[in-house]
Design an enzyme around this catalytic site. Structure first.
Site, mmCIF file in Angstrom:
data_model
loop_
_atom_site.group_PDB
_atom_site.id
_atom_site.type_symbol
_atom_site.label_atom_id
_atom_site.label_comp_id
_atom_site.label_asym_id
_atom_site.label_seq_id
_atom_site.Cartn_x
_atom_site.Cartn_y
_atom_site.Cartn_z
ATOM 1 N N PHE B 117 0.865 -1.186 0.000
ATOM 2 C CA PHE B 117 0.000 0.000 0.000
ATOM 3 C C PHE B 117 0.895 1.227 0.000
ATOM 4 O O PHE B 117 2.096 1.132 0.287
ATOM 5 C CB PHE B 117 -0.885 -0.022 1.253
ATOM 6 N N GLN B 230 -8.155 14.422 3.906
ATOM 7 C CA GLN B 230 -7.525 13.566 2.892
ATOM 8 C C GLN B 230 -8.366 13.489 1.616
ATOM 9 O O GLN B 230 -9.561 13.230 1.668
ATOM 10 C CB GLN B 230 -7.324 12.156 3.437
ATOM 11 N N HIS B 232 -8.564 11.291 -1.727
ATOM 12 C CA HIS B 232 -8.072 10.024 -2.278
ATOM 13 C C HIS B 232 -7.793 10.219 -3.757
ATOM 14 O O HIS B 232 -8.583 10.823 -4.465
ATOM 15 C CB HIS B 232 -9.114 8.921 -2.076
ATOM 16 N N LEU B 242 -15.142 4.955 -4.435
ATOM 17 C CA LEU B 242 -13.720 4.675 -4.266
ATOM 18 C C LEU B 242 -13.242 3.518 -5.147
ATOM 19 O O LEU B 242 -13.903 2.502 -5.259
ATOM 20 C CB LEU B 242 -13.435 4.307 -2.806
ATOM 21 N N GLU B 245 -6.857 1.817 -3.189
ATOM 22 C CA GLU B 245 -5.412 1.888 -3.381
ATOM 23 C C GLU B 245 -4.858 0.489 -3.655
ATOM 24 O O GLU B 245 -3.815 0.326 -4.293
ATOM 25 C CB GLU B 245 -4.799 2.446 -2.091
ATOM 26 N N ARG B 276 -0.977 9.204 -0.240
ATOM 27 C CA ARG B 276 -2.142 9.721 -0.951
ATOM 28 C C ARG B 276 -2.069 11.208 -1.249
ATOM 29 O O ARG B 276 -2.522 11.652 -2.300
ATOM 30 C CB ARG B 276 -3.385 9.445 -0.120
ATOM 31 N N HIS B 341 -11.868 11.974 1.081
ATOM 32 C CA HIS B 341 -11.939 10.570 1.484
ATOM 33 C C HIS B 341 -11.941 10.366 2.996
ATOM 34 O O HIS B 341 -12.656 9.521 3.509
ATOM 35 C CB HIS B 341 -10.743 9.833 0.878
ATOM 36 N N ARG B 376 -2.979 10.452 6.352
ATOM 37 C CA ARG B 376 -3.109 9.068 6.801
ATOM 38 C C ARG B 376 -2.642 8.110 5.706
ATOM 39 O O ARG B 376 -2.885 8.328 4.528
ATOM 40 C CB ARG B 376 -4.569 8.756 7.116
#
Ligand SMILES: Cc1cc2nc3c(=O)[nH]c(=O)nc-3n(C[C@H](O)[C@H](O)[C@H](O)COP(=O)(O)OP(=O)(O)OC[C@H]3O[C@@H](n4cnc5c(N)ncnc54)[C@H](O)[C@@H]3O)c2cc1C
Lengths: 241, 565
Positions: B117, B230, B232, B242, B245, B276, B341, B376
């Site tokens: 990730f 955040q 995304h 979404l 990721e 991100r 996000h 994050r």
């Protein structure tokens, strides 16, 4: 585009019977049935009630009957329809609480009867389990269930027989019986060896047809039936020996 | 009056984890405005992080490297002791979830599978295909059936009742009956999730209005680091659903209209798997430079992964693309654009999830302790919910066993409920006025245009003025129907007030913070400035106004250095 939304309305505290109300809905954009319902509520009648949350077909809130088809309103696009008349009804065989919102309690009640939680032996191990992917794959089909209630509501047996646990609960039971970590005894899961359990199913496969997530609950019911028969034969055989 | 020892508000992952870890001797209940399984946690896709070291190239992984990645990813705004606590507990947390029945995907040999990730030094994201949130939420819900947790579903909490710095309970709007009433509780845990819907484009559920954060704020609890929002990088163009990721973790490419893997220009070594904030800015920059498709989106190309891998590892993504975009990623690249996000900021609590109000706790996305700092990492939020949800339940239990009852709390609660009831009557008695959904459209436009990925003083100042003007319009809001049962409009009017508060706090924090850090990018201050800004923003509601103050960051092992990927 202009659509006529014919929506079933009912407030059990006020109305004698459910009735249909027409709303004219115009849009230039691509919209889902859920988006259209939200627009209608916002712009035309704020008392229209329905459930929704994720809008991506994973939370299971917005199951309803759209032009006769059981589906999630969020993943049903208006442009799929040939006619401009869109008839919306709540899930049948569940009590209407208001408009498109039904009481899901019987569905969850049936679910809780199968003890829908893993029953392992022994405590937590520090290294975790060793389970091959192909073992897990056997249950992946069933863990896709989002508990929207379409199968329960569409099932002809559940609609006439209160005792019947319904497709989702039985498929969920199979998910646990098949899980290598689950050690529930035969005496536990064989409780569905009844008319209210696996033998209640009429094998009409309405559940497989209406499931928006392709869970095919009837596969689970059939597999449970086979497993029950096999276990029984094994037991008789052991007894005779 | 309903009375509980511990009242958990929110039926998502953090809420269920809190309820399950509360002392079973105590009277515990969960209130949620939707059935727990409809909470937004169910939509989480890609996975949950823990340094299990199950991949061949992840053998050297450790919770310490997980903590380091988390802190570096946070652009050094995370409190390092809290990030360490979470990462240390991660490994046991995963085995516990597995033991409770979560069907994780597996590697040959039968261990839990892990994928790479963004921003992570090793592949450490555990997953169940791309339906990780679904399986964890359903598993915790199954456990609550087993433990017979009491649920009050379709109840909206509208107010936190605090007297002399101590929490007494809440006021709720019970949708099923159409009633406003008080609920007494010796301890209250908020696990109410994020506020994505204050933006036009968001991956969040329709219900994510963030009212819990706003209610805590009005109850006198400060909000921390709210300017860190955040975005995304990859949401489906148009619907903004979404695209995990994990799709890049499995090897997907980001491509612009020239066919280039443009991430080479922005993060040459991490490429698509940079954190991100970096990838989202890169995508937006490419779109702004005219390198997008239809001027609005780029492509996420999975075709080279092959049909078998896509079907096995990303079946949910494939289904989303087919259902919502009419395309199959096996054959066609996915059009994507950034969208709001996650909320790094939230209710200010410490690592025991405790706030400055006695008996009031918060966990999950609504809380800020702070682990995620200015950005994050993917896969850390699910972890945060289960680790800190549990801590909240344990800590609240300890508190309840020692606290003393406030004698006159019932009367105070009844008075508060009455006040709330009067407000609803007021909205209903007006024949005309503002419609809340129209106000919401205006608020979203302000936030998207002025407080988005790229920020600057002029925009932020204007946004603040316009949010404050909306407050005046909100005073004239009215309801056109007369039915109190299942009124989504009443819910929306209640929650809109919180949305006004949150957006004001986000914008104010963003305007004051004259630096660039993590997700907060200032066009007029493009560098991180540790000398002046290595600190947390706190905003407190005092005498009808937001008051800003600051608090230091806990730094122990890792000295802030420039972030490079
Ligand atoms: C699409 C998507 C995918 C994601 N994927 C991942 C991932 O792969 N890995 C990862 O780590 N993170 C992921 N995240 C982030 C993560 O899923 C969330 O941050 C996390 O699930 C939040 O959980 P929660 O329990 O804090 O809140 P939620 O799950 O949002 O639950 C909030 C609960 O509070 C209730 N509630 C809210 N307000 C009130 C009120 N006023 N009164 C009563 N009840 C109220 C709601 O009904 C709900 O039950 C993803 C997020 C999104 C949006």
């Amino acid at each position: 585009m202009e659509y006529i939304f014919r929506i079933m309305r009912y407030d059990p505290l006020k109305d004698m019977y459910p009735f249909f109300q027409d709303f004219i809905y115009q849009t230039q954009e691509k919209k889902s049935v859920l988006e259209a319902l939200m627009d209608i509520r916002n712009e035309q009648d704020c008392t229209l009630s329905f459930r929704y949350s994720c809008r991506e077909a994973i939370c299971g809130s917005c199951a309803m009957v759209i032009n006769g088809k059981f589906d999630l309103a969020c993943r049903t696009e208006l442009e799929m329809f040939e006619s401009s008349l869109i008839v919306i009804e709540p899930l049948p065989n569940l009590e209407i609480q208001k408009d498109l919102l039904v009481d899901m309690e019987p569905f969850f009640e049936a679910m809780s009867k199968i003890e829908p939680y893993i029953q392992t032996e022994g405590g937590l191990s520090e290294e975790g389990y060793r389970i091959e992917e192909k073992e897990m794959e056997k249950i992946f089909q069933y863990i896709n269930c989002i508990m929207c209630g379409c199968c329960y509501s569409a099932c002809p047996v559940a609609s006439r027989d209160e005792r019947y646990l319904g497709p989702a609960a039985l498929a969920k039971l199979y998910r646990f019986v098949k899980d290598p970590r689950d050690k529930r005894p035969f005496s536990n899961w064989s409780r569905v060896n009844t008319e209210g359990g696996v033998w209640g199913c009429d094998t009409i496969f309405k559940c497989n047809e209406v499931c928006p997530k392709n869970v095919r609950p009837a596969d689970g019911i059939e597999a449970l039936r086979r497993k029950l028969v096999v276990e029984k034969v094994k037991r008789i055989f052991r007894f005779k020996r | 009056m309903i009375s509980q020892d511990i009242l958990v508000v929110g039926g998502g992952l953090a809420g269920l984890a809190a309820a399950l870890s509360s002392d079973p001797q105590l009277k515990v209940a969960v209130i949620s405005k939707v059935h727990p399984l409809r909470s937004h946690s169910v939509a989480a896709q890609g996975g949950i992080n823990a340094a299990l070291g199950n991949t061949p190239d992840g053998r050297d992984d450790s919770w310490e490297s997980h903590a380091f990645d988390t802190i570096k990813g946070s652009d050094y705004l995370a409190d390092q002791d809290v990030a360490e606590l979470m990462c240390e507990k991660a490994i046991t947390a995963i085995y516990e979830l597995e033991h409770l029945g979560v069907p994780f995907s597996r590697f040959p040999g039968g261990v839990i599978a892990q994928r790479p990730f963004g921003g992570a030094g090793f592949p450490r994201t555990c997953y169940a295909a791309d339906r990780t949130g679904l399986v964890i939420l359903h598993t915790l819900f199954e456990q609550s059936i087993k433990k017979q947790v009491r649920f009050y579903n379709e109840w909206l909490v509208t107010r936190l009742v605090v007297r002399d710095g101590k929490c007494l309970g809440v006021v709720v709007y019970d949708l099923t009956k159409g009633e406003i009433m008080p609920v007494k509780a010796r301890s209250v845990i908020f696990a109410t999730g994020g506020y994505g819907r204050v933006y036009q484009r968001t991956t969040n559920a329709y219900i994510n209005h963030g009212s819990g954060i706003g209610i805590a704020y009005r109850g006198g609890v400060p909000l921390k680091d709210m300017e860190f929002v955040q975005f995304h990088p990859t949401s489906l163009y148009g619907k903004n659903i979404l695209i995990t990721e994990g799709a890049r973790g499995e090897g997907g490419y980001l491509v612009n209209n020239k066919g280039e893997r443009f991430m080479a220009d922005y993060a040459p070594s991490a490429m698509e798997l940079a954190p991100r904030d970096i990838v989202a800015r890169a995508i937006q920059t490419e779109i702004d430079k005219g390198n997008g498709f239809e001027g609005q989106c780029l492509h996420l190309d999975l075709r080279h992964l092959g049909e078998a891998k896509i079907k096995k590892r990303l079946p949910g993504i494939r289904e989303i693309c087919i259902d919502f975009a009419g395309l199959d990623p096996v054959e066609t690249p996915i059009p994507i654009q950034p969208a709001q996000h996650y909320s790094m900021g939230g209710i200010d609590v410490d690592k025991k999830c405790a706030s400055c109000v006695e008996g009031f706790y918060a966990a999950g996305e609504c809380a800020c302790m702070s682990i995620h700092g200015a950005n994050r990492l993917g896969g850390n939020s699910l972890l945060d919910t289960v680790v800190f949800g549990r801590i909240a339940g344990e800590e609240a239990s300890n508190y309840v066993k020692e606290c003393e009852e406030t004698g006159d709390s019932e009367k105070i609660l009844l008075d508060e409920a009455l006040k709330v009831k009067r407000r609803v009557e007021e909205w209903m008695n007006k024949d005309s006025g503002e419609k809340v959904h129209k106000l919401l459209i205006r608020l979203k436009a302000i936030m998207s245009d002025k407080v988005g990925i790229f920020r600057e003083k002029r925009d932020l100042t204007e946004a603040l003025e316009r949010i404050r003007a909306l407050r005046e319009d909100y005073k004239r809001v009215n309801i056109s129907g007369s039915c109190l049962r299942y009124s989504q409009e009443i819910v929306n009017i209640f929650e809109f007030e919180s949305m006004l508060d949150l957006t004001e706090v986000i914008t104010l924090g963003a305007l004051n913070r004259e630096e660039t850090r993590g997700s907060h990018f200032r066009l007029d201050f493009r560098k991180r400035n540790d000398r002046d800004w290595l600190k947390h923003t706190l905003v407190t509601w005092k005498e009808g106004e937001p008051q800003v103050s600051y608090k230091g960051v806990t730094i122990n092992k890792y000295k802030p250095v420039e972030r490079k990927y």
